[in-house]
Write an enzyme that holds these catalytic residues in place. Structure first.
Site: not given
Ligand code: NDP
Length: 288
Positions: A53, A97, A120
């Site tokens: 990422k 995460q 997200d």
């Protein structure tokens, strides 16, 4: 029939280029979108995802910052960091995460996050917006799946879409997006009866199960579009999807490979969401 490959690697490159154009425009205005990724602990798979990422951000000009916290980090310490990120105007996107260490409550972490920075798209506010058909941050994997289907040239409207899996990060949101695009949806899960028969009725089949090669060739309708979200290891330790690719490719019209299908789209849409969040937070019109 031999299926055509829906190449997520190539398509994700196109999405990244679209994102870069918008990042360049923002930088011309003196704004640099910032994505902050929080990693707690030393799960090796998570470490790889986070590193990827960060690299992806760099390539399109987004300021990617990783906060690596030791596995002993307390919930309070993590909530404290999230509070600081929420208060920092340079931070446009925040992603924690998963999985988190067992002593940290995922829902308390979610409650501490700012929905405007939820790139997200997993927070209840953003999922609620999706349900209500309102603008918001849409989960990355489902959004990438829709783009892949569109890339095949398949008109979604009126099609029968069967989604295997009902998770909050893939199955449920992709079902909503397909319904928004006027597909007739069937959502299957571990208690579904006659799964193979239902799957074989699908014009569009999305497999988001997490079981190596579970979807067999005879589950596939001739000419279907098959989207394989799964990321598993086969008996030889090789990366594979939820669909038996070789069998399914003999019947489908289009199929995503694993790797190189849905995976790259997820990261590209994370970058896209960061730009969307950046513009929305600053009162700029959404570029996408
Ligand atoms: P979850 O484990 O959260 O959900 C799996 C779903 O599959 C559940 O709804 C479960 O049903 C259903 N399921 C499990 N076993 C069966 C079965 N035997 N028959 C029918 N349904 C079944 O997984 P995720 O949605 O998070 O991920 C699914 C897969 O996609 C994983 O391999 C994951 O690694 C991959 N993934 C890939 C991404 C990418 O970018 N490529 C992004 C996210 C995930 P029930 O609800 O009843 O338990």
């Amino acid at each position: 029939m031999a299926a055509q490959i829906l190449d997520g690697k190539a398509l994700s490159q196109q999405v990244r280029e679209e994102v870069k154009v918008e990042v360049d425009k923002l930088r011309g205005l003196g704004v640099r979108p910032g994505l902050h990724v929080v990693l707690v602990g030393d799960d090796p798979a998570s470490a790889i995802y986070v590193r990827n990422k960060g690299r992806a951000c760099e390539k399109v000009g987004i300021n990617g910052v990783t906060h690596r916290l030791p596995k002993e980090t307390t919930e309070e310490e993590l909530l404290d960091l999230l509070g600081k990120l929420n208060a920092d105007d340079e931070v446009d996107g925040v992603l924690v995460q998963l999985p988190l260490p067992g002593h940290i409550s995922e829902s308390r972490v979610n409650d501490a996050m700012d929905p405007a920075r939820d790139v997200d798209g997993f927070l209840p506010v953003n999922l609620g917006r999706l349900l209500a058909g309102r603008e918001g941050l849409v989960p990355c994997t489902p959004a990438g799946i829709i783009r892949l289907i569109d890339q095949s040239g398949t008109a979604i409207e009126g099609k029968r879409a069967v989604i295997i899996g009902r998770s909050i990060i893939v199955g449920k949101p992709v079902s909503l997006l397909l319904m928004q695009r006027h597909a007739t949806i069937t959502v299957c899960h571990s208690r579904t009866r006659e799964l193979a028969r239902l799957a074989s009725e699908a014009d569009i089949l999305v497999a988001a199960i997490g079981r190596a090669k579970m979807v067999k060739g005879d589950w596939i309708k001739e000419g279907a579009v098959v989207i394989d979200v799964g990321m598993n290891r086969d008996e030889n330790g090789k990366l594979c999807g939820d669909v038996d690719f070789d069998e399914a490719a003999g019947r489908a019209a289009w199929i995503t490979p694993v790797p190189g299908g849905v995976g790259p789209m997820t990261i590209a849409y994370l970058l896209r969401n960061t730009v969307i969040a950046c513009c929305a937070r600053r009162g700029l019109p959404s570029p996408f």
